[in-house]
Motif scaffolding. Structure first.
Motif, PDB file in Angstrom:
ATOM      1  N   MET A  60      38.276 -23.057 -47.220  1.00  0.00           N
ATOM      2  CA  MET A  60      38.783 -22.547 -45.965  1.00  0.00           C
ATOM      3  C   MET A  60      38.971 -23.685 -44.955  1.00  0.00           C
ATOM      4  O   MET A  60      39.961 -23.707 -44.231  1.00  0.00           O
ATOM      5  CB  MET A  60      37.815 -21.494 -45.411  1.00  0.00           C
ATOM      6  CG  MET A  60      38.221 -20.939 -44.068  1.00  0.00           C
ATOM      7  SD  MET A  60      39.860 -20.186 -43.987  1.00  0.00           S
ATOM      8  CE  MET A  60      39.592 -18.748 -44.974  1.00  0.00           C
ATOM      9  N   GLU A  61      38.020 -24.599 -44.922  1.00  0.00           N
ATOM     10  CA  GLU A  61      38.109 -25.708 -43.960  1.00  0.00           C
ATOM     11  C   GLU A  61      39.367 -26.543 -44.181  1.00  0.00           C
ATOM     12  O   GLU A  61      40.032 -26.942 -43.223  1.00  0.00           O
ATOM     13  CB  GLU A  61      36.868 -26.591 -44.049  1.00  0.00           C
ATOM     14  CG  GLU A  61      36.787 -27.653 -42.982  1.00  0.00           C
ATOM     15  CD  GLU A  61      36.678 -27.083 -41.565  1.00  0.00           C
ATOM     16  OE1 GLU A  61      37.205 -27.737 -40.641  1.00  0.00           O
ATOM     17  OE2 GLU A  61      36.094 -26.007 -41.392  1.00  0.00           O
ATOM     18  N   LYS A  62      39.711 -26.766 -45.424  1.00  0.00           N
ATOM     19  CA  LYS A  62      40.909 -27.563 -45.723  1.00  0.00           C
ATOM     20  C   LYS A  62      42.181 -26.807 -45.330  1.00  0.00           C
ATOM     21  O   LYS A  62      43.114 -27.397 -44.792  1.00  0.00           O
ATOM     22  CB  LYS A  62      40.919 -27.975 -47.189  1.00  0.00           C
ATOM     23  CG  LYS A  62      39.819 -28.987 -47.492  1.00  0.00           C
ATOM     24  CD  LYS A  62      39.760 -29.341 -48.948  1.00  0.00           C
ATOM     25  CE  LYS A  62      38.623 -30.333 -49.167  1.00  0.00           C
ATOM     26  NZ  LYS A  62      38.458 -30.673 -50.553  1.00  0.00           N
ATOM     27  N   ALA A  63      42.205 -25.521 -45.581  1.00  0.00           N
ATOM     28  CA  ALA A  63      43.355 -24.710 -45.175  1.00  0.00           C
ATOM     29  C   ALA A  63      43.460 -24.684 -43.654  1.00  0.00           C
ATOM     30  O   ALA A  63      44.561 -24.814 -43.097  1.00  0.00           O
ATOM     31  CB  ALA A  63      43.220 -23.292 -45.725  1.00  0.00           C
ATOM     32  N   PHE A  91      46.800 -25.733 -41.414  1.00  0.00           N
ATOM     33  CA  PHE A  91      47.430 -24.822 -40.455  1.00  0.00           C
ATOM     34  C   PHE A  91      47.331 -25.371 -39.032  1.00  0.00           C
ATOM     35  O   PHE A  91      48.263 -25.242 -38.250  1.00  0.00           O
ATOM     36  CB  PHE A  91      46.782 -23.432 -40.508  1.00  0.00           C
ATOM     37  CG  PHE A  91      47.211 -22.585 -41.670  1.00  0.00           C
ATOM     38  CD1 PHE A  91      48.553 -22.341 -41.931  1.00  0.00           C
ATOM     39  CD2 PHE A  91      46.263 -21.978 -42.493  1.00  0.00           C
ATOM     40  CE1 PHE A  91      48.950 -21.531 -42.989  1.00  0.00           C
ATOM     41  CE2 PHE A  91      46.645 -21.167 -43.548  1.00  0.00           C
ATOM     42  CZ  PHE A  91      47.997 -20.938 -43.797  1.00  0.00           C
ATOM     43  N   TRP A  92      46.205 -25.959 -38.694  1.00  0.00           N
ATOM     44  CA  TRP A  92      45.993 -26.515 -37.360  1.00  0.00           C
ATOM     45  C   TRP A  92      47.001 -27.633 -37.089  1.00  0.00           C
ATOM     46  O   TRP A  92      47.594 -27.715 -36.026  1.00  0.00           O
ATOM     47  CB  TRP A  92      44.565 -27.008 -37.262  1.00  0.00           C
ATOM     48  CG  TRP A  92      44.071 -27.481 -35.924  1.00  0.00           C
ATOM     49  CD1 TRP A  92      44.703 -27.378 -34.710  1.00  0.00           C
ATOM     50  CD2 TRP A  92      42.838 -28.117 -35.672  1.00  0.00           C
ATOM     51  NE1 TRP A  92      43.919 -27.921 -33.715  1.00  0.00           N
ATOM     52  CE2 TRP A  92      42.760 -28.378 -34.283  1.00  0.00           C
ATOM     53  CE3 TRP A  92      41.768 -28.498 -36.480  1.00  0.00           C
ATOM     54  CZ2 TRP A  92      41.674 -29.006 -33.696  1.00  0.00           C
ATOM     55  CZ3 TRP A  92      40.673 -29.114 -35.885  1.00  0.00           C
ATOM     56  CH2 TRP A  92      40.636 -29.359 -34.516  1.00  0.00           C
ATOM     57  N   LEU A 106      45.427 -15.855 -45.329  1.00  0.00           N
ATOM     58  CA  LEU A 106      44.682 -17.110 -45.244  1.00  0.00           C
ATOM     59  C   LEU A 106      44.782 -17.690 -43.831  1.00  0.00           C
ATOM     60  O   LEU A 106      43.795 -18.163 -43.275  1.00  0.00           O
ATOM     61  CB  LEU A 106      45.200 -18.104 -46.282  1.00  0.00           C
ATOM     62  CG  LEU A 106      44.523 -19.477 -46.322  1.00  0.00           C
ATOM     63  CD1 LEU A 106      43.019 -19.368 -46.496  1.00  0.00           C
ATOM     64  CD2 LEU A 106      45.138 -20.316 -47.452  1.00  0.00           C
ATOM     65  N   TYR A 107      45.973 -17.641 -43.239  1.00  0.00           N
ATOM     66  CA  TYR A 107      46.162 -18.134 -41.876  1.00  0.00           C
ATOM     67  C   TYR A 107      45.274 -17.370 -40.890  1.00  0.00           C
ATOM     68  O   TYR A 107      44.603 -17.969 -40.044  1.00  0.00           O
ATOM     69  CB  TYR A 107      47.633 -18.013 -41.465  1.00  0.00           C
ATOM     70  CG  TYR A 107      47.897 -18.435 -40.046  1.00  0.00           C
ATOM     71  CD1 TYR A 107      47.940 -19.788 -39.696  1.00  0.00           C
ATOM     72  CD2 TYR A 107      48.106 -17.503 -39.036  1.00  0.00           C
ATOM     73  CE1 TYR A 107      48.185 -20.185 -38.388  1.00  0.00           C
ATOM     74  CE2 TYR A 107      48.355 -17.891 -37.729  1.00  0.00           C
ATOM     75  CZ  TYR A 107      48.392 -19.233 -37.414  1.00  0.00           C
ATOM     76  OH  TYR A 107      48.629 -19.623 -36.122  1.00  0.00           O
ATOM     77  N   LEU A 108      45.272 -16.049 -40.995  1.00  0.00           N
ATOM     78  CA  LEU A 108      44.453 -15.246 -40.094  1.00  0.00           C
ATOM     79  C   LEU A 108      42.970 -15.556 -40.260  1.00  0.00           C
ATOM     80  O   LEU A 108      42.233 -15.652 -39.274  1.00  0.00           O
ATOM     81  CB  LEU A 108      44.729 -13.754 -40.298  1.00  0.00           C
ATOM     82  CG  LEU A 108      46.121 -13.287 -39.889  1.00  0.00           C
ATOM     83  CD1 LEU A 108      46.323 -11.816 -40.279  1.00  0.00           C
ATOM     84  CD2 LEU A 108      46.382 -13.501 -38.413  1.00  0.00           C
ATOM     85  N   GLU A 109      42.520 -15.741 -41.499  1.00  0.00           N
ATOM     86  CA  GLU A 109      41.122 -16.099 -41.743  1.00  0.00           C
ATOM     87  C   GLU A 109      40.804 -17.486 -41.175  1.00  0.00           C
ATOM     88  O   GLU A 109      39.746 -17.693 -40.581  1.00  0.00           O
ATOM     89  CB  GLU A 109      40.801 -16.054 -43.242  1.00  0.00           C
ATOM     90  CG  GLU A 109      40.697 -14.647 -43.785  1.00  0.00           C
ATOM     91  CD  GLU A 109      40.274 -14.622 -45.244  1.00  0.00           C
ATOM     92  OE1 GLU A 109      39.426 -15.453 -45.642  1.00  0.00           O
ATOM     93  OE2 GLU A 109      40.787 -13.760 -45.973  1.00  0.00           O
ATOM     94  N   PHE A 117      51.807 -22.231 -38.781  1.00  0.00           N
ATOM     95  CA  PHE A 117      52.003 -21.298 -39.882  1.00  0.00           C
ATOM     96  C   PHE A 117      53.314 -21.536 -40.621  1.00  0.00           C
ATOM     97  O   PHE A 117      53.341 -21.715 -41.832  1.00  0.00           O
ATOM     98  CB  PHE A 117      51.952 -19.847 -39.369  1.00  0.00           C
ATOM     99  CG  PHE A 117      52.208 -18.828 -40.431  1.00  0.00           C
ATOM    100  CD1 PHE A 117      51.213 -18.495 -41.329  1.00  0.00           C
ATOM    101  CD2 PHE A 117      53.449 -18.203 -40.554  1.00  0.00           C
ATOM    102  CE1 PHE A 117      51.442 -17.547 -42.332  1.00  0.00           C
ATOM    103  CE2 PHE A 117      53.686 -17.268 -41.536  1.00  0.00           C
ATOM    104  CZ  PHE A 117      52.685 -16.943 -42.427  1.00  0.00           C
ATOM    105  N   ALA A 118      54.420 -21.533 -39.892  1.00  0.00           N
ATOM    106  CA  ALA A 118      55.740 -21.594 -40.533  1.00  0.00           C
ATOM    107  C   ALA A 118      55.960 -22.893 -41.291  1.00  0.00           C
ATOM    108  O   ALA A 118      56.552 -22.887 -42.379  1.00  0.00           O
ATOM    109  CB  ALA A 118      56.842 -21.397 -39.493  1.00  0.00           C
ATOM    110  N   ALA A 119      55.489 -24.006 -40.756  1.00  0.00           N
ATOM    111  CA  ALA A 119      55.722 -25.304 -41.384  1.00  0.00           C
ATOM    112  C   ALA A 119      54.775 -25.589 -42.546  1.00  0.00           C
ATOM    113  O   ALA A 119      54.963 -26.560 -43.272  1.00  0.00           O
ATOM    114  CB  ALA A 119      55.609 -26.418 -40.347  1.00  0.00           C
ATOM    115  N   THR A 120      53.775 -24.743 -42.738  1.00  0.00           N
ATOM    116  CA  THR A 120      52.832 -24.922 -43.839  1.00  0.00           C
ATOM    117  C   THR A 120      53.322 -24.150 -45.051  1.00  0.00           C
ATOM    118  O   THR A 120      53.525 -22.935 -44.988  1.00  0.00           O
ATOM    119  CB  THR A 120      51.428 -24.424 -43.440  1.00  0.00           C
ATOM    120  OG1 THR A 120      50.960 -25.186 -42.327  1.00  0.00           O
ATOM    121  CG2 THR A 120      50.447 -24.556 -44.589  1.00  0.00           C
TER     122      THR A 120
END
Length: 181
Positions: A1-4, A8-9, A42-45, A13-16
């Motif tokens: 999760m940390e890597k995702a 995203f950070w 995954l983005y929401l989490e 969202f769109a560019a990932t």
């Protein structure tokens, strides 16, 4: 999760892409979908994890000092990372506003919840500061809390835009000083 979360950070969202996520997480496509469902889930989490972590830090900095004014300044200046790369990421939550605006009901609800918790605590500190004579008694606590939260957003956007740490800290002090009698 940390890597995702980090992907995203940094990218939004769109560019990932799912390939970006798979590569960062070191997992296959099926594992990604099996564990998280889809990219949006995954983005929401990741955003929930980020907001919980940052809000906890915000409330801690705001509350640690016996002085409400110092707590507010610590809240604002605590947004400023010394690490140039991390500072340039700004805030993932603010990034979601920039990317989605108010078009996504799930994100709106998450932002409203996180904002309300922090806003209430800021308002409490403002009221404490007014009672202690540290904050101008003529200021409306609700409006002052909203001003502080907007200042937080501005600092984060400026950080994402490349502002230097010293300049951001100076703006945190400037905003805090506007609250004093």
């Amino acid at each position: 999760m940390e890597k995702a979360l980090r992907v995203f950070w940094a990218k939004g969202f769109a560019a990932t892409s799912t390939d970006d996520l798979r590569e960062a997480m070191g997992i296959g496509r099926q594992s990604l979908y099996g564990a998280f469902g889809d990219k949006r889930t995954l983005y929401l989490e990741a955003l929930d994890t980020y907001q919980q972590r940052t809000n906890t830090g915000h409330v801690r900095r705001l509350s640690d000092s016996p002085s409400p004014v110092k707590g507010i300044e610590d809240l604002l200046s605590g947004l400023v990372s010394e690490d140039d790369c991390e500072r340039a990421l700004g805030c993932m939550g603010v990034g979601s506003v920039g990317e989605f605006g108010v078009t996504d009901p799930d994100l709106n609800a998450r932002r409203a919840s996180a904002s309300a918790v922090l806003g209430r605590r800021i308002m409490e500190r403002v009221s404490e500061g007014q009672q202690a004579g540290e904050i101008n008694a003529g200021l409306d606590p609700d409006e002052t809390a909203a001003f502080i939260q907007m200042t937080m957003t501005g600092l984060q956007v400026a950080a994402r835009g490349g502002a230097k740490a010293a300049d951001l800290r100076a703006m945190a002090r400037f905003a805090t000083n506007r609250l004093k009698p």
